[in-house]
Write a protein that holds these residues in place. Sequence first.
Motif, PDB file in Angstrom:
ATOM      1  N   SER A 267       0.853  -1.190   0.000  1.00 30.20           N
ATOM      2  CA  SER A 267       0.000   0.000   0.000  1.00 30.20           C
ATOM      3  C   SER A 267       0.883   1.232   0.000  1.00 30.20           C
ATOM      4  CB  SER A 267      -0.917   0.029   1.226  1.00 30.20           C
ATOM      5  OG  SER A 267      -1.886  -0.986   1.174  1.00 30.20           O
ATOM      6  N   PHE A 268       0.535   2.195  -0.832  1.00 35.24           N
ATOM      7  CA  PHE A 268       1.223   3.485  -0.823  1.00 35.24           C
ATOM      8  C   PHE A 268       0.263   4.527  -1.386  1.00 35.24           C
ATOM      9  CE2 PHE A 268       3.754   6.985  -2.359  1.00 35.24           C
ATOM     10  CZ  PHE A 268       4.699   7.153  -1.350  1.00 35.24           C
ATOM     11  N   GLY A 269      -0.014   5.563  -0.603  1.00 33.95           N
ATOM     12  CA  GLY A 269      -0.950   6.578  -1.065  1.00 33.95           C
ATOM     13  C   GLY A 269      -2.306   5.957  -1.377  1.00 33.95           C
ATOM     14  N   THR A 270      -2.775   6.130  -2.605  1.00 38.72           N
ATOM     15  CA  THR A 270      -4.081   5.597  -3.001  1.00 38.72           C
ATOM     16  C   THR A 270      -3.995   4.181  -3.549  1.00 38.72           C
ATOM     17  OG1 THR A 270      -3.894   6.487  -5.257  1.00 38.72           O
ATOM     18  CG2 THR A 270      -4.861   7.925  -3.580  1.00 38.72           C
ATOM     19  N   GLU A 271      -2.780   3.673  -3.741  1.00 40.62           N
ATOM     20  CA  GLU A 271      -2.597   2.344  -4.345  1.00 40.62           C
ATOM     21  C   GLU A 271      -2.614   1.248  -3.289  1.00 40.62           C
ATOM     22  OE1 GLU A 271       0.740  -0.211  -6.888  1.00 40.62           O
ATOM     23  OE2 GLU A 271       0.990   1.943  -6.569  1.00 40.62           O
ATOM     24  N   HIS A 272      -3.363   0.167  -3.571  1.00 38.88           N
ATOM     25  CA  HIS A 272      -3.420  -0.991  -2.686  1.00 38.88           C
ATOM     26  C   HIS A 272      -3.344  -2.251  -3.535  1.00 38.88           C
ATOM     27  CE1 HIS A 272      -4.597   1.647   0.648  1.00 38.88           C
ATOM     28  NE2 HIS A 272      -5.394   2.237  -0.228  1.00 38.88           N
ATOM     29  N   VAL A 273      -2.511  -3.207  -3.107  1.00 38.93           N
ATOM     30  CA  VAL A 273      -2.287  -4.437  -3.859  1.00 38.93           C
ATOM     31  C   VAL A 273      -2.502  -5.627  -2.927  1.00 38.93           C
ATOM     32  CG1 VAL A 273      -0.702  -5.693  -5.383  1.00 38.93           C
ATOM     33  CG2 VAL A 273      -0.504  -3.191  -5.153  1.00 38.93           C
ATOM     34  N   ALA A 274      -3.182  -6.672  -3.417  1.00 35.09           N
ATOM     35  CA  ALA A 274      -3.443  -7.836  -2.574  1.00 35.09           C
ATOM     36  C   ALA A 274      -3.734  -9.053  -3.432  1.00 35.09           C
ATOM     37  CB  ALA A 274      -4.627  -7.568  -1.640  1.00 35.09           C
ATOM     38  N   LEU A 275      -3.566 -10.238  -2.843  1.00 38.39           N
ATOM     39  CA  LEU A 275      -4.148 -11.458  -3.368  1.00 38.39           C
ATOM     40  C   LEU A 275      -5.465 -11.679  -2.640  1.00 38.39           C
ATOM     41  CD1 LEU A 275      -1.118 -13.954  -3.492  1.00 38.39           C
ATOM     42  CD2 LEU A 275      -2.091 -12.621  -5.380  1.00 38.39           C
ATOM     43  N   VAL A 276      -6.501 -12.079  -3.365  1.00 36.12           N
ATOM     44  CA  VAL A 276      -7.809 -12.309  -2.759  1.00 36.12           C
ATOM     45  C   VAL A 276      -8.317 -13.677  -3.196  1.00 36.12           C
ATOM     46  CG1 VAL A 276     -10.168 -11.473  -2.471  1.00 36.12           C
ATOM     47  CG2 VAL A 276      -8.294  -9.833  -2.802  1.00 36.12           C
ATOM     48  N   ARG A 277      -8.641 -14.501  -2.207  1.00 31.51           N
ATOM     49  CA  ARG A 277      -9.183 -15.830  -2.496  1.00 31.51           C
ATOM     50  C   ARG A 277     -10.681 -15.833  -2.237  1.00 31.51           C
ATOM     51  NH1 ARG A 277      -7.021 -20.588  -3.509  1.00 31.51           N
ATOM     52  NH2 ARG A 277      -4.918 -19.952  -2.873  1.00 31.51           N
ATOM     53  N   TRP A 278     -11.444 -16.309  -3.242  1.00 36.04           N
ATOM     54  CA  TRP A 278     -12.895 -16.405  -3.163  1.00 36.04           C
ATOM     55  C   TRP A 278     -13.276 -17.871  -3.002  1.00 36.04           C
ATOM     56  CZ3 TRP A 278     -16.418 -12.251  -4.955  1.00 36.04           C
ATOM     57  CH2 TRP A 278     -15.745 -11.043  -5.192  1.00 36.04           C
ATOM     58  N   ALA A 279     -13.996 -18.188  -1.931  1.00 33.78           N
ATOM     59  CA  ALA A 279     -14.542 -19.533  -1.780  1.00 33.78           C
ATOM     60  C   ALA A 279     -15.679 -19.721  -2.782  1.00 33.78           C
ATOM     61  CB  ALA A 279     -15.060 -19.727  -0.356  1.00 33.78           C
ATOM     62  N   PRO A 280     -15.983 -20.951  -3.191  1.00 32.65           N
ATOM     63  CA  PRO A 280     -17.097 -21.181  -4.118  1.00 32.65           C
ATOM     64  C   PRO A 280     -18.395 -20.572  -3.588  1.00 32.65           C
ATOM     65  CG  PRO A 280     -15.801 -23.174  -3.878  1.00 32.65           C
ATOM     66  CD  PRO A 280     -15.269 -22.208  -2.864  1.00 32.65           C
ATOM     67  N   GLY A 281     -19.113 -19.888  -4.489  1.00 38.02           N
ATOM     68  CA  GLY A 281     -20.391 -19.296  -4.135  1.00 38.02           C
ATOM     69  C   GLY A 281     -20.319 -17.935  -3.471  1.00 38.02           C
ATOM     70  N   THR A 282     -19.118 -17.345  -3.358  1.00 40.77           N
ATOM     71  CA  THR A 282     -18.981 -16.037  -2.712  1.00 40.77           C
ATOM     72  C   THR A 282     -19.493 -14.916  -3.606  1.00 40.77           C
ATOM     73  OG1 THR A 282     -17.050 -16.794  -1.469  1.00 40.77           O
ATOM     74  CG2 THR A 282     -17.354 -14.426  -1.657  1.00 40.77           C
TER      75      THR A 282
END
Length: 308
Positions: free
Chosen positions: A228-243
């Motif tokens: 994260s820096f200023g307005t920028e945000h970076v992530a890995l996101v895992r979605w379970a089935p049906g989310t």
Amino acid sequence: MPIDQRAPPPRRADTQGAAQRPGIDGRLVRTGVSDRTVVARWPRASVSFRNREPIHLSASCRHRRTSRPLPLGRRPQFAHSRQFKLNLHADLRQRAVVLPDDTGWVASPSVGIERRMLDRNGKEQGRATSVVRYAAGSAFPPHDHPGGEEILVLEGVFSDERGNYTAGTYIRNPVGSRHGPYSDLGCTLFVKLCQFDPEDSQRVVIDTEQAGWHPGLVPGLSVLPLHSFGTEHVALVRWAPGTQFKRHCHWGGEEILVLEGTFQDEHGSYPAGSWLRSPHQSEHTPFSDEGCLIFVKTGHLARESLSP
């Protein structure tokens, strides 16, 4: 996509006097610009960051990280690159989607290294987003990064003089950094060039196999913050089935690379390897029937979006 990563507040740039908005972590952040979204896909390849076993990759490329760089023992060879568009999805005000079979591989200036162009605005060191494939034993000569370099290792092992980086490693080389990259066994990377805030000078290397995940804003979401820096945000996101996630607006844009499974919204379905970019203040209602793993960036298109 605002996501509650339940982590300490990210470092922010000085944005005194700007309005507040929800960030990727679901908290209010100050800002004076808007958002965009991008998603990219590479053909018939996906990565499991859970067990580090690349899917559809030969066993010779599955190996462990070592404490020292592998011996280079080579000089980069150069080839005449085929012609490619210098302006590809260059208008950040437009939504862009690239599916795995939409683009072919284009030779780079170095023998054995090919790229799938996702967006590009400029020549060899211009702003660009690509999937880059190194054949075993290939290398780029040492070079500078005047606008910074962001890398996610998708398959194999990527190396430079500072170390070896296995599948799932996230790297940020700041503005003005220099290195000589290579791969002894071959690798595939997601690479973004010349898209850093000049004040973001932190070098980042994260082994996502060892990093901690946090619950998201809705049941079924898990988040691994990367930067994260200023307005920028970076992530890995895992979605379970049906989310399913609520409809929301992208301030500063959103960019997504689908790593596993299928990501969906009202505009379509995006299997592993898909790349999407959504512009400032665009809206969507994302979900995933089968579950997925995505690389997400938000707020990073703000400066370019609002510039004249």
